[in-house]
Design an enzyme around this catalytic site. Structure first.
Site, PDB file in Angstrom:
ATOM      1  CE  LYS A  11     -40.739 -66.700 -61.864  1.00  0.00           C
ATOM      2  NZ  LYS A  11     -41.342 -65.854 -62.929  1.00  0.00           N
ATOM      3  CE1 TYR A  51     -45.083 -69.532 -64.687  1.00  0.00           C
ATOM      4  CE2 TYR A  51     -43.072 -70.770 -65.079  1.00  0.00           C
ATOM      5  CZ  TYR A  51     -43.769 -69.805 -64.381  1.00  0.00           C
ATOM      6  OH  TYR A  51     -43.155 -69.109 -63.373  1.00  0.00           O
ATOM      7  CG  ASN A 114     -40.584 -62.218 -62.674  1.00  0.00           C
ATOM      8  OD1 ASN A 114     -40.224 -63.382 -62.557  1.00  0.00           O
ATOM      9  ND2 ASN A 114     -41.820 -61.878 -62.963  1.00  0.00           N
ATOM     10  CG  HIS A 117     -44.661 -68.834 -59.507  1.00  0.00           C
ATOM     11  ND1 HIS A 117     -45.562 -68.392 -60.438  1.00  0.00           N
ATOM     12  CD2 HIS A 117     -45.321 -69.759 -58.750  1.00  0.00           C
ATOM     13  CE1 HIS A 117     -46.718 -69.034 -60.256  1.00  0.00           C
ATOM     14  NE2 HIS A 117     -46.584 -69.866 -59.233  1.00  0.00           N
ATOM     15  CD  GLU A 128     -49.209 -72.176 -59.243  1.00  0.00           C
ATOM     16  OE1 GLU A 128     -49.566 -71.506 -60.225  1.00  0.00           O
ATOM     17  OE2 GLU A 128     -48.647 -71.678 -58.244  1.00  0.00           O
TER      18      GLU A 128
HETATM   19  N1  LIG Z   1     -45.130 -59.545 -71.035  1.00  0.00           N
HETATM   20  C1  LIG Z   1     -44.277 -60.438 -70.566  1.00  0.00           C
HETATM   21  N2  LIG Z   1     -43.052 -60.597 -71.114  1.00  0.00           N
HETATM   22  C2  LIG Z   1     -42.187 -61.512 -70.650  1.00  0.00           C
HETATM   23  N3  LIG Z   1     -42.443 -62.337 -69.606  1.00  0.00           N
HETATM   24  C3  LIG Z   1     -43.625 -62.213 -69.032  1.00  0.00           C
HETATM   25  C4  LIG Z   1     -44.600 -61.271 -69.467  1.00  0.00           C
HETATM   26  N4  LIG Z   1     -45.679 -61.399 -68.674  1.00  0.00           N
HETATM   27  C5  LIG Z   1     -45.390 -62.366 -67.808  1.00  0.00           C
HETATM   28  N5  LIG Z   1     -44.153 -62.867 -68.022  1.00  0.00           N
HETATM   29  C6  LIG Z   1     -43.466 -63.922 -67.293  1.00  0.00           C
HETATM   30  O1  LIG Z   1     -44.377 -64.989 -67.068  1.00  0.00           O
HETATM   31  C7  LIG Z   1     -44.550 -65.188 -65.672  1.00  0.00           C
HETATM   32  C8  LIG Z   1     -45.982 -65.554 -65.409  1.00  0.00           C
HETATM   33  O2  LIG Z   1     -46.825 -64.486 -65.771  1.00  0.00           O
HETATM   34  P1  LIG Z   1     -48.010 -64.035 -64.853  1.00  0.00           P
HETATM   35  O3  LIG Z   1     -48.841 -63.081 -65.624  1.00  0.00           O
HETATM   36  O4  LIG Z   1     -48.656 -65.237 -64.238  1.00  0.00           O
HETATM   37  O5  LIG Z   1     -47.212 -63.179 -63.760  1.00  0.00           O
HETATM   38  P2  LIG Z   1     -47.210 -63.210 -62.195  1.00  0.00           P
HETATM   39  O6  LIG Z   1     -48.467 -63.847 -61.710  1.00  0.00           O
HETATM   40  O7  LIG Z   1     -46.833 -61.883 -61.637  1.00  0.00           O
HETATM   41  O8  LIG Z   1     -45.954 -64.082 -61.961  1.00  0.00           O
HETATM   42  P3  LIG Z   1     -45.832 -65.563 -61.458  1.00  0.00           P
HETATM   43  O9  LIG Z   1     -46.947 -66.359 -62.116  1.00  0.00           O
HETATM   44  O10 LIG Z   1     -44.459 -65.970 -61.890  1.00  0.00           O
HETATM   45  O11 LIG Z   1     -45.969 -65.428 -59.996  1.00  0.00           O
HETATM   46  C9  LIG Z   1     -44.110 -63.873 -65.024  1.00  0.00           C
HETATM   47  O12 LIG Z   1     -43.625 -64.024 -63.712  1.00  0.00           O
HETATM   48  C10 LIG Z   1     -43.005 -63.417 -65.969  1.00  0.00           C
HETATM   49  O13 LIG Z   1     -41.758 -64.028 -65.617  1.00  0.00           O
END
Ligand SMILES: Nc1ncnc2c1ncn2[C@@H]1O[C@H](COP(=O)(O)OP(=O)(O)OP(=O)(O)O)[C@@H](O)[C@H]1O
Length: 141
Positions: A11, A51, A114, A117, A128
């Site tokens: 990211k 997303y 973070n 992804h 994806e």
């Molecule tokens: N509560 C939250 N507040 C802010 N951002 C969030 C929150 N939850 C998720 N995100 C963001 O949305 C992304 C997608 O959420 P998801 O729940 O799919 O997390 P993940 O599966 O760990 O991460 P990714 O899909 O990016 O691999 C997260 O990587 C994070 O950057």
């Protein structure tokens, strides 16, 4: 265990920190091969489409704003159990909860920024990968 492919995105925060190589090393040291890769600066439309499953979530706009804030590095990783292996290497979504030694523990700042992804299941990996890479541009190794 079956050989799988998964989609990984480094990211904008991690690209800005200049740690693409360090993250690639972790993939390679753990048996994941990079079989396609492309640096790009996502448009809002591309990020919203990627997303789309999160579009009703309160963090959707912040997530899209963040993903278009700078260039990203997108890759397809291949290896035995690649989907779960990549998720293990990434660590928990919230870097404060990520296990020591994971990519997010070492390189991420916050739940928004973070670092990486990774696809979470075979079905999402297929969708994806197709979203970012036409099949002909992926090399079997
Ligand atoms: N509560 C939250 N507040 C802010 N951002 C969030 C929150 N939850 C998720 N995100 C963001 O949305 C992304 C997608 O959420 P998801 O729940 O799919 O997390 P993940 O599966 O760990 O991460 P990714 O899909 O990016 O691999 C997260 O990587 C994070 O950057």
């Amino acid at each position: 265990m079956a050989v799988e492919r998964t989609l990984s995105i480094i990211k904008p925060d991690a690209v800005a920190k200049n740690v693409i190589g360090k993250i690639y090393s972790r993939f390679e040291m753990n048996g994941l091969k990079i079989v396609a890769a492309r640096m790009t600066h996502l448009s809002r439309i591309e990020a919203e489409g990627f997303y789309a499953v999160h579009k009703e979530r309160p963090f959707f706009k912040d997530l899209v704003d963040f993903m278009i804030s700078g260039p990203v590095m997108i890759q397809v990783l291949e290896g035995e159990g690649a989907i779960a292996k990549n998720r293990d290497l990434m660590g928990a979504t919230d870097p404060k909860k990520a296990a020591p030694g994971t990519i997010r523990a070492d390189f991420a700042e916050s739940i928004d920024a973070n670092a990486v992804h990774g696809s979470d299941a075979p079905e999402t990996a297929a969708v994806e990968i197709a979203y970012y890479f036409p099949a002909l541009n992926i090399y079997s190794r």
